[in-house]
Structures are given as structure tokens and as C-alpha cells.
Write a protein that holds these residues in place. Structure first.
Motif, PDB file in Angstrom:
ATOM      1  N   ALA A 183      -5.250   0.208  13.431  1.00  0.00           N
ATOM      2  CA  ALA A 183      -5.801   0.915  12.892  1.00  0.00           C
ATOM      3  C   ALA A 183      -4.922   2.200  12.394  1.00  0.00           C
ATOM      4  CB  ALA A 183      -6.563   2.389  14.413  1.00  0.00           C
ATOM      5  N   SER A 184      -3.307   2.000  13.245  1.00  0.00           N
ATOM      6  CA  SER A 184      -2.364   3.163  12.786  1.00  0.00           C
ATOM      7  C   SER A 184      -1.864   3.064  11.214  1.00  0.00           C
ATOM      8  CB  SER A 184      -1.380   3.972  12.782  1.00  0.00           C
ATOM      9  OG  SER A 184      -1.257   3.719  14.760  1.00  0.00           O
ATOM     10  N   LEU A 185      -2.376   1.896  10.483  1.00  0.00           N
ATOM     11  CA  LEU A 185      -2.060   1.766   8.894  1.00  0.00           C
ATOM     12  C   LEU A 185      -3.292   1.389   8.520  1.00  0.00           C
ATOM     13  CD1 LEU A 185      -0.377  -2.350   9.680  1.00  0.00           C
ATOM     14  CD2 LEU A 185       0.556  -0.019   8.979  1.00  0.00           C
ATOM     15  N   VAL A 186      -4.781   1.323   8.702  1.00  0.00           N
ATOM     16  CA  VAL A 186      -5.985   1.944   8.057  1.00  0.00           C
ATOM     17  C   VAL A 186      -5.489   3.408   8.044  1.00  0.00           C
ATOM     18  CG1 VAL A 186      -8.417   1.967   8.498  1.00  0.00           C
ATOM     19  CG2 VAL A 186      -7.224   0.092   8.885  1.00  0.00           C
ATOM     20  N   ALA A 187      -5.537   4.203   9.064  1.00  0.00           N
ATOM     21  CA  ALA A 187      -4.843   5.872   8.440  1.00  0.00           C
ATOM     22  C   ALA A 187      -4.459   5.618   7.828  1.00  0.00           C
ATOM     23  CB  ALA A 187      -4.921   6.014  10.045  1.00  0.00           C
ATOM     24  N   LEU A 188      -2.890   5.506   7.602  1.00  0.00           N
ATOM     25  CA  LEU A 188      -1.561   5.360   6.063  1.00  0.00           C
ATOM     26  C   LEU A 188      -2.674   5.312   5.458  1.00  0.00           C
ATOM     27  CD1 LEU A 188       0.509   5.975   5.464  1.00  0.00           C
ATOM     28  CD2 LEU A 188       1.122   3.616   5.705  1.00  0.00           C
ATOM     29  N   THR A 189      -3.563   4.035   4.823  1.00  0.00           N
ATOM     30  CA  THR A 189      -4.543   3.942   3.600  1.00  0.00           C
ATOM     31  C   THR A 189      -5.388   5.489   3.646  1.00  0.00           C
ATOM     32  OG1 THR A 189      -4.277   2.164   3.913  1.00  0.00           O
ATOM     33  CG2 THR A 189      -6.007   3.137   2.005  1.00  0.00           C
ATOM     34  N   ALA A 190      -5.821   5.256   4.344  1.00  0.00           N
ATOM     35  CA  ALA A 190      -6.588   7.007   4.089  1.00  0.00           C
ATOM     36  C   ALA A 190      -5.603   8.663   3.356  1.00  0.00           C
ATOM     37  CB  ALA A 190      -7.071   7.705   5.709  1.00  0.00           C
ATOM     38  N   ALA A 191      -4.428   8.816   4.720  1.00  0.00           N
ATOM     39  CA  ALA A 191      -2.921   9.511   4.355  1.00  0.00           C
ATOM     40  C   ALA A 191      -3.280   9.509   3.025  1.00  0.00           C
ATOM     41  CB  ALA A 191      -2.538   9.556   5.051  1.00  0.00           C
ATOM     42  N   PHE A 193     -10.931   1.368   5.454  1.00  0.00           N
ATOM     43  CA  PHE A 193      -9.977   1.355   4.482  1.00  0.00           C
ATOM     44  C   PHE A 193      -9.224   0.072   5.305  1.00  0.00           C
ATOM     45  CE2 PHE A 193     -10.826   5.622   5.628  1.00  0.00           C
ATOM     46  CZ  PHE A 193     -10.787   6.556   4.388  1.00  0.00           C
ATOM     47  N   ASP A 194      -8.873  -0.295   3.743  1.00  0.00           N
ATOM     48  CA  ASP A 194      -7.990  -1.189   4.101  1.00  0.00           C
ATOM     49  C   ASP A 194      -6.265  -1.105   4.322  1.00  0.00           C
ATOM     50  OD1 ASP A 194      -9.337  -2.875   2.769  1.00  0.00           O
ATOM     51  OD2 ASP A 194      -8.357  -2.790   1.025  1.00  0.00           O
ATOM     52  N   LYS A 195      -5.972  -2.156   5.774  1.00  0.00           N
ATOM     53  CA  LYS A 195      -4.995  -2.106   5.875  1.00  0.00           C
ATOM     54  C   LYS A 195      -3.296  -1.850   5.369  1.00  0.00           C
ATOM     55  CE  LYS A 195      -4.874  -5.275   9.095  1.00  0.00           C
ATOM     56  NZ  LYS A 195      -4.428  -6.576  10.054  1.00  0.00           N
ATOM     57  N   ALA A 196      -2.749  -0.481   5.379  1.00  0.00           N
ATOM     58  CA  ALA A 196      -1.066  -0.510   4.466  1.00  0.00           C
ATOM     59  C   ALA A 196      -0.065  -1.886   5.027  1.00  0.00           C
ATOM     60  CB  ALA A 196      -0.251   0.523   4.683  1.00  0.00           C
ATOM     61  N   SER A 197       0.288  -2.380   4.276  1.00  0.00           N
ATOM     62  CA  SER A 197       1.517  -3.625   4.466  1.00  0.00           C
ATOM     63  C   SER A 197       2.893  -3.284   5.583  1.00  0.00           C
ATOM     64  CB  SER A 197       1.670  -3.901   3.107  1.00  0.00           C
ATOM     65  OG  SER A 197       2.657  -4.840   3.494  1.00  0.00           O
ATOM     66  N   GLU A 198       2.704  -4.184   5.636  1.00  0.00           N
ATOM     67  CA  GLU A 198       3.641  -3.350   6.735  1.00  0.00           C
ATOM     68  C   GLU A 198       5.386  -3.835   6.201  1.00  0.00           C
ATOM     69  OE1 GLU A 198       3.249  -4.339  11.461  1.00  0.00           O
ATOM     70  OE2 GLU A 198       1.631  -5.485  10.570  1.00  0.00           O
ATOM     71  N   GLU A 199       5.461  -4.306   5.008  1.00  0.00           N
ATOM     72  CA  GLU A 199       6.763  -4.630   4.240  1.00  0.00           C
ATOM     73  C   GLU A 199       6.180  -3.975   3.247  1.00  0.00           C
ATOM     74  OE1 GLU A 199       9.057  -7.069   5.398  1.00  0.00           O
ATOM     75  OE2 GLU A 199       7.196  -7.518   7.317  1.00  0.00           O
ATOM     76  N   GLY A 200       8.052  -4.114   2.529  1.00  0.00           N
ATOM     77  CA  GLY A 200       8.209  -3.408   1.423  1.00  0.00           C
ATOM     78  C   GLY A 200       8.732  -2.107   1.581  1.00  0.00           C
ATOM     79  N   GLY A 201       8.279  -0.989   2.870  1.00  0.00           N
ATOM     80  CA  GLY A 201       8.926   0.355   2.746  1.00  0.00           C
ATOM     81  C   GLY A 201      10.134   0.123   3.180  1.00  0.00           C
ATOM     82  N   SER A 202      10.731   1.377   2.878  1.00  0.00           N
ATOM     83  CA  SER A 202      12.216   1.872   3.247  1.00  0.00           C
ATOM     84  C   SER A 202      12.282   3.100   3.260  1.00  0.00           C
ATOM     85  CB  SER A 202      12.934   1.729   1.934  1.00  0.00           C
ATOM     86  OG  SER A 202      12.722   2.049   0.543  1.00  0.00           O
ATOM     87  N   ALA A 203      11.812   3.745   4.943  1.00  0.00           N
ATOM     88  CA  ALA A 203      11.454   5.254   5.172  1.00  0.00           C
ATOM     89  C   ALA A 203      12.889   5.203   6.338  1.00  0.00           C
ATOM     90  CB  ALA A 203      10.554   5.549   5.569  1.00  0.00           C
ATOM     91  N   GLU A 204      13.283   6.635   5.995  1.00  0.00           N
ATOM     92  CA  GLU A 204      14.630   7.152   6.738  1.00  0.00           C
ATOM     93  C   GLU A 204      14.146   7.027   7.995  1.00  0.00           C
ATOM     94  OE1 GLU A 204      15.948  11.164   6.103  1.00  0.00           O
ATOM     95  OE2 GLU A 204      14.699  11.186   4.378  1.00  0.00           O
TER      96      GLU A 204
END
Length: 353
Positions: free
Chosen positions: A56-64, A194-205
């Protein structure tokens, strides 16, 4: 302050003209959102359990991300939260991941979490705060909203602009467009919208935050969970649900569970079946139960009360078995079989095996 603007008919079954008008309005709103997004700066509450980030947090990221601007995450937990933080930094779409470690944060209690969220939001000038519309989100965010004097916009299914959102009302039979004039928009997102955001490919600090110094008057005692080898109902790609027509808990176990196992599906139930004691409350699908949107939803012996439809009408394919050809479930079903479930279900189970 929240201003409701309009209520439109439910999505399924709307006329082509209505859908076209809605699409045009949404397009116009999205154009506005793009120009306003330069000022947006969002914080996403990342819920997790046993080292796994809640879908649900990954879905919320797509909304954000539809609001525009940067999106940062916040992870709270005990001393063992480092693994979750590492996973969060890899989520595509996040620029920074705040995290704070303290015993008080280990059990997702609202009392310690809300003051820390307030501190982070104020020190970083966030304009939006998002979370999944889960039990945890529904517990923490109302307290947090009160602390920052904002009105929460709950259970949204669409983002029209940086201050305007859509949410279902009347068990999903109408859609309310809500505009928030608050300085900080506090939003929870329906986990199927919403679709879930991908759990790969990011590089957040990473950015560690000192735990908030807040008194804790609530003590976490225990959590009791129903452990099952079947897929989780909230996230399963296939769901087999039984209704009151099964007549007993023994029949529910005899007919629904073998079919679910043959499909590698989760088991669900209507409120009528749960109230009658045929199935556990954790299996209830509907307005007062779980909201699901699997690839396949198979409704067996379920008439299709409005409260049940609110929890599963966004499923990709809906199939129903009912001996009443006039059952409301057939009005939204993609596939329907008018038959006695006591004959049809064993035959279907056998063919699947």
C-alpha cells in the motif's frame, strides 16, 4: 479546510458521455497540476512489517508522484530497521529516505509516530504527506493531522491536481472531488487505486532523524495473527470468496477452500458469511472489510450487496456462481454461471486439479 466540489455517479456502468466529460475534466486538472507541481514537496510514510515494505505504501508513492515535485520517504522502527531502510532507498521515485530508530517506533503506535512526523514536516517544509489507507495509516494520520491543524483527505482513488483529489463515498456508488486549502495536505491512498511503484532502480540518500522526545502513555501488549499458507487476501492476484448461500462453516471449508487451493488463490467472504460464523472476520471483503483488486475475483453464493461490491468491484476480472439469475452480482460480473454451487464448485475444482 476541505471543500467538497462534486459527486459523480459510480465508475462502473457510467454512460460514454459521462466518462468522456470526466476524462476531459481530469485532463484539465492534470494540466494545472503540472504547473503547480514545481512548489510541491511530498513526504511518504513507508509502512513495513517483518522486513517487508507494505504494498500500500508503494501505491501511495505512485499517487504522490502525480502531485509532482520531489517525494521523500520516512521509515520508523526499532533497532532492526536498517534492512528496511536499505530497501527503501532502492524504491524508484524517492529522492531521500528519512529514518528514525527507537523502541517506541517498533509497533507503529500513533502516539510516538505523530510528533516525529510533525517535526520532519515542519523542518523540511513538506506540502504533502502521503500514506496507504491501511490500519496503520488510519491510526497514525488522524493524530498527525490534528497536530499540524490540517484536515485529512482519506482513501483517495485519483489525484486531479496538487490540492484536489477524488475519493469514493456511499460505498463506492459516488465519487467525491475534494479540494484542500490546508498548507499541508495529509492524504491516505486506497491500496487498489494506483499501480505499485517499483522496488528497484532507485538511489535515494539516507537521512537519520533523532527520535522525538514525546511521552508514551500507550503500551503495546501483543498482536494475534491468523497465519495461513494461502496468499494474503489484500495482495493476492486471485481471490475465491464465499457467501451466505454456503449455509454453514463446514460447507465453506468443504467447497471454498479446495477451490482456492486449486487456483492458488486467497480465501475471502461476504459480511453475511462472516456474521453467520462461516468464516473468520479477517477474510471479510467489502466496505467494512478488506478492499481488494485481484486479477481474478470469484464470488460463490454471494448475491452482490452494495457493501460487498464496494470491496471488490475494481477487480480486473469478476466471475460469479449463483443459482439466482437476478442476483445483483451478475450486473458487474464479467463471467457468470447460473448454477447450484454444490454441483458447480466440486466440478470446477476437479477440472482445475
Amino acid at each position: 479546510m476541505i471543500l467538497p466540489r462534486l459527486a459523480a455517479s459510480s465508475l462502473r456502468g457510467a454512460s460514454p458521455l459521462t466518462r468522456a466529460a470526466t476524462a476531459a475534466a481530469s485532463s484539465s486538472s492534470r494540466t494545472f497540476a503540472t504547473s503547480a507541481a514545481r512548489l510541491a514537496n511530498s513526504l511518504l510514510f513507508l509502512e513495513h512489517k517483518n522486513g517487508t515494505i507494505n504494498p500500500a505504501s508503494l501505491v501511495a508513492l505512485t499517487a504522490a508522484s502525480k502531485v509532482g515535485g520531489d517525494v521523500d520517504g520516512i521509515v520508523l522502527g526499532g533497532d532492526d530497521v536498517d534492512g528496511v531502510v536499505d530497501k527503501a532507498t532502492k524504491i524508484s521515485g524517492l529522492k531521500k529516505v528519512h529514518f528514525s530508530k527507537a523502541k517506541n517506533y517498533a509497533d507503529n503506535l500513533a502516539e510516538p509516530a505523530a510528533p516525529l512526523l510533525k517535526s520532519i514536516v515542519e523542518s523540511n517544509n513538506y506540502t504533502h504527506v502521503f500514506a496507504g489507507h491501511t490500519a496503520v495509516g488510519r491510526d497514525i494520520f488522524p493524530r498527525f493531522s490534528a497536530l499540524i491543524d490540517s484536515s485529512q483527505v482519506s482513501d483517495i482513488i485519483a489525484v486531479d491536481s496538487e490540492d484536489t483529489f477524488q475519493r469514493p463515498i456511499y460505498a463506492g456508488n459516488a465519487i467525491l472531488t475534494v479540494k484542500s486549502n490546508d498548507k499541508v495536505k495529509v492524504v491516505t491512498v486506497r491500496g487498489t487505486a494506483f499501480d505499485k511503484a517499483s522496488e528497484e532502480g532507485g538511489s535515494a540518500e539516507k537521512a537519520e532523524v533523532k527520535p522525538a522526545d514525546a511521552p508514551l502513555e500507550t503500551e503495546f501488549v501483543e498482536e494475534k495473527l491468523n497465519v495461513s499458507s494461502r496468499p494474503d487476501l489484500a495482495t493476492a492476484s486471485r481471490v475465491v470468496s464465499g457467501g451466505r448461500a454456503l449455509k454453514s462453516g463446514e460447507n465453506f471449508e468443504k467447497y471454498i477452500e479446495p477451490l482456492a487451493d486449486a487456483l492458488n488463490a486467497a480465501v475471502g467472504a461476504s459480511r453475511a458469511a462472516v456474521d453467520a460464523g462461516y468464516a473468520d472476520n479477517a477474510l471479510q471483503v467489502g466496505q467494512t472489510g478488506k478492499i481488494v483488486a485481484p486479477e481474478l475475483y470469484l464470488a460463490i453464493g454471494i448475491s452482490g450487496a452494495i457493501q460487498h461490491l464496494a470491496g471488490m468491484k475494481d477487480s480486473k476480472t469478476i466471475a460469479a456462481i449463483n443459482k439466482d439469475p437476478d442476483a445483483p452480482i451478475f450486473q458487474i460480473a464479467d463471467l457468470g454461471l447460473v448454477a447450484d454451487l454444490y454441483d458447480a464448485v466440486p466440478e470446477m475444482t476437479q477440472k482445475l486439479k
